[in-house]
Design a protein around this motif. Structure first.
Motif, PDB file in Angstrom:
ATOM      1  N   ILE A 144      11.044  12.774 -14.407  1.00 62.53           N
ATOM      2  CA  ILE A 144       9.797  12.747 -13.659  1.00 62.53           C
ATOM      3  C   ILE A 144       9.087  14.086 -13.812  1.00 62.53           C
ATOM      4  N   ASP A 145       7.831  14.045 -14.274  1.00 65.08           N
ATOM      5  CA  ASP A 145       7.018  15.253 -14.403  1.00 65.08           C
ATOM      6  C   ASP A 145       6.133  15.475 -13.180  1.00 65.08           C
ATOM      7  N   ARG A 146       5.559  14.380 -12.670  1.00 63.61           N
ATOM      8  CA  ARG A 146       4.657  14.439 -11.527  1.00 63.61           C
ATOM      9  C   ARG A 146       4.800  13.162 -10.709  1.00 63.61           C
ATOM     10  N   TRP A 147       4.379  13.226  -9.453  1.00 63.09           N
ATOM     11  CA  TRP A 147       4.454  12.052  -8.595  1.00 63.09           C
ATOM     12  C   TRP A 147       3.291  12.063  -7.608  1.00 63.09           C
ATOM     13  N   HIS A 148       3.038  10.885  -7.064  1.00 61.46           N
ATOM     14  CA  HIS A 148       1.984  10.698  -6.071  1.00 61.46           C
ATOM     15  C   HIS A 148       2.447   9.611  -5.117  1.00 61.46           C
ATOM     16  N   ALA A 149       2.194   9.764  -3.834  1.00 55.31           N
ATOM     17  CA  ALA A 149       2.580   8.753  -2.850  1.00 55.31           C
ATOM     18  C   ALA A 149       1.372   8.364  -2.011  1.00 55.31           C
ATOM     19  N   TRP A 150       1.434   7.135  -1.473  1.00 59.34           N
ATOM     20  CA  TRP A 150       0.340   6.631  -0.654  1.00 59.34           C
ATOM     21  C   TRP A 150       0.915   5.803   0.483  1.00 59.34           C
ATOM     22  N   GLY A 151       0.078   5.316   1.365  1.00 59.96           N
ATOM     23  CA  GLY A 151       0.532   4.531   2.507  1.00 59.96           C
ATOM     24  C   GLY A 151       1.273   5.415   3.493  1.00 59.96           C
ATOM     25  N   ARG A 152       2.421   4.956   3.973  1.00 57.60           N
ATOM     26  CA  ARG A 152       3.150   5.732   4.979  1.00 57.60           C
ATOM     27  C   ARG A 152       3.692   7.047   4.427  1.00 57.60           C
ATOM     28  N   LEU A 153       3.673   7.219   3.104  1.00 58.42           N
ATOM     29  CA  LEU A 153       4.152   8.470   2.481  1.00 58.42           C
ATOM     30  C   LEU A 153       2.993   9.378   2.054  1.00 58.42           C
ATOM     31  N   LYS A 154       1.782   9.012   2.411  1.00 53.19           N
ATOM     32  CA  LYS A 154       0.573   9.718   1.936  1.00 53.19           C
ATOM     33  C   LYS A 154       0.634  11.221   2.158  1.00 53.19           C
ATOM     34  N   HIS A 155       1.119  11.650   3.297  1.00 56.57           N
ATOM     35  CA  HIS A 155       1.063  13.074   3.628  1.00 56.57           C
ATOM     36  C   HIS A 155       2.375  13.812   3.371  1.00 56.57           C
ATOM     37  N   VAL A 156       3.319  13.137   2.745  1.00 61.03           N
ATOM     38  CA  VAL A 156       4.601  13.778   2.435  1.00 61.03           C
ATOM     39  C   VAL A 156       4.407  14.701   1.243  1.00 61.03           C
ATOM     40  N   ARG A 157       4.889  15.908   1.353  1.00 57.17           N
ATOM     41  CA  ARG A 157       4.822  16.862   0.228  1.00 57.17           C
ATOM     42  C   ARG A 157       6.115  17.616   0.113  1.00 57.17           C
ATOM     43  N   ILE A 189       0.841  -1.197   0.000  1.00 50.92           N
ATOM     44  CA  ILE A 189       0.000   0.000   0.000  1.00 50.92           C
ATOM     45  C   ILE A 189       0.877   1.248   0.000  1.00 50.92           C
ATOM     46  N   THR A 190       2.061   1.145   0.579  1.00 55.81           N
ATOM     47  CA  THR A 190       3.009   2.257   0.504  1.00 55.81           C
ATOM     48  C   THR A 190       3.674   2.198  -0.859  1.00 55.81           C
ATOM     49  N   HIS A 191       3.356   3.186  -1.662  1.00 56.94           N
ATOM     50  CA  HIS A 191       3.897   3.226  -3.021  1.00 56.94           C
ATOM     51  C   HIS A 191       4.078   4.658  -3.482  1.00 56.94           C
ATOM     52  N   VAL A 192       4.905   4.793  -4.511  1.00 55.81           N
ATOM     53  CA  VAL A 192       5.106   6.065  -5.195  1.00 55.81           C
ATOM     54  C   VAL A 192       4.820   5.808  -6.664  1.00 55.81           C
ATOM     55  N   SER A 193       3.944   6.607  -7.236  1.00 55.28           N
ATOM     56  CA  SER A 193       3.653   6.523  -8.664  1.00 55.28           C
ATOM     57  C   SER A 193       4.179   7.773  -9.339  1.00 55.28           C
ATOM     58  N   LEU A 194       4.866   7.568 -10.438  1.00 53.72           N
ATOM     59  CA  LEU A 194       5.501   8.660 -11.175  1.00 53.72           C
ATOM     60  C   LEU A 194       4.945   8.725 -12.583  1.00 53.72           C
ATOM     61  N   GLN A 195       4.764   9.919 -13.083  1.00 46.90           N
ATOM     62  CA  GLN A 195       4.480  10.119 -14.498  1.00 46.90           C
ATOM     63  C   GLN A 195       5.632  10.934 -15.063  1.00 46.90           C
TER      64      GLN A 195
END
Length: 136
Positions: A123-136, A76-82
């Motif tokens: 990397i143009d954009r990124w999104h994180a979830w799980g333990r990284l959900k609130h990291v900005r 569930i902790t993942h980083v998605s990159l575009q």
């Protein structure tokens, strides 16, 4: 989705040998997603492919790519990159795939009789979830 630079916790996660998938677009517009190994270096992603893979044709035709890296212990902790492929390099001597394989397995890449190609992704954009959900 935020734009780079990536926060330190996101970079730290991407620097690990995570499970990952990479997605590209076929010429007919259909998405294609496959598991992949990668390296995160200097704010970019390095992937490496057998020179005979159709994915290379797809990415040369349309360099847009999405990569999702999942924590092997907590998917569930993942980083998605575009992003997009910005540089192609023939992997002479299998130097890049050996670096990537060592990152994941501790050993050089086992298949030594096939040409390989490296692609660098900005990397143009990124999104994180799980333990990284609130990291900005």
């Amino acid at each position: 989705m935020p734009r780079p630079p990536l926060p330190a916790p996101v970079e730290e996660m991407l620097a690990q040998p995570n499970f990952a998938t990479i997605s590209s677009v076929r010429p007919d517009g259909h998405p294609v997603s496959v598991p992949t190994w990668y390296l995160y270096e200097n704010g970019r992603i390095l992937v490496n492919m057998d020179a005979g893979r159709k994915r290379i044709d797809y990415l040369r035709n349309d360099p847009r790519v999405s990569l999702s890296a999942m924590d092997p212990g907590d998917w569930i902790t993942h980083v998605s990159l575009q992003g997009r492929v910005v540089d192609w390099v023939d992997d002479e001597g299998l130097v890049d795939i050996d670096r990537i394989a060592r990152h994941y397995t501790g050993q050089p890449y086992a298949v030594r009789d096939r040409a390989r190609v490296s692609a660098w992704i900005d990397i143009d954009r990124w999104h994180a979830w799980g333990r990284l959900k609130h990291v900005r």
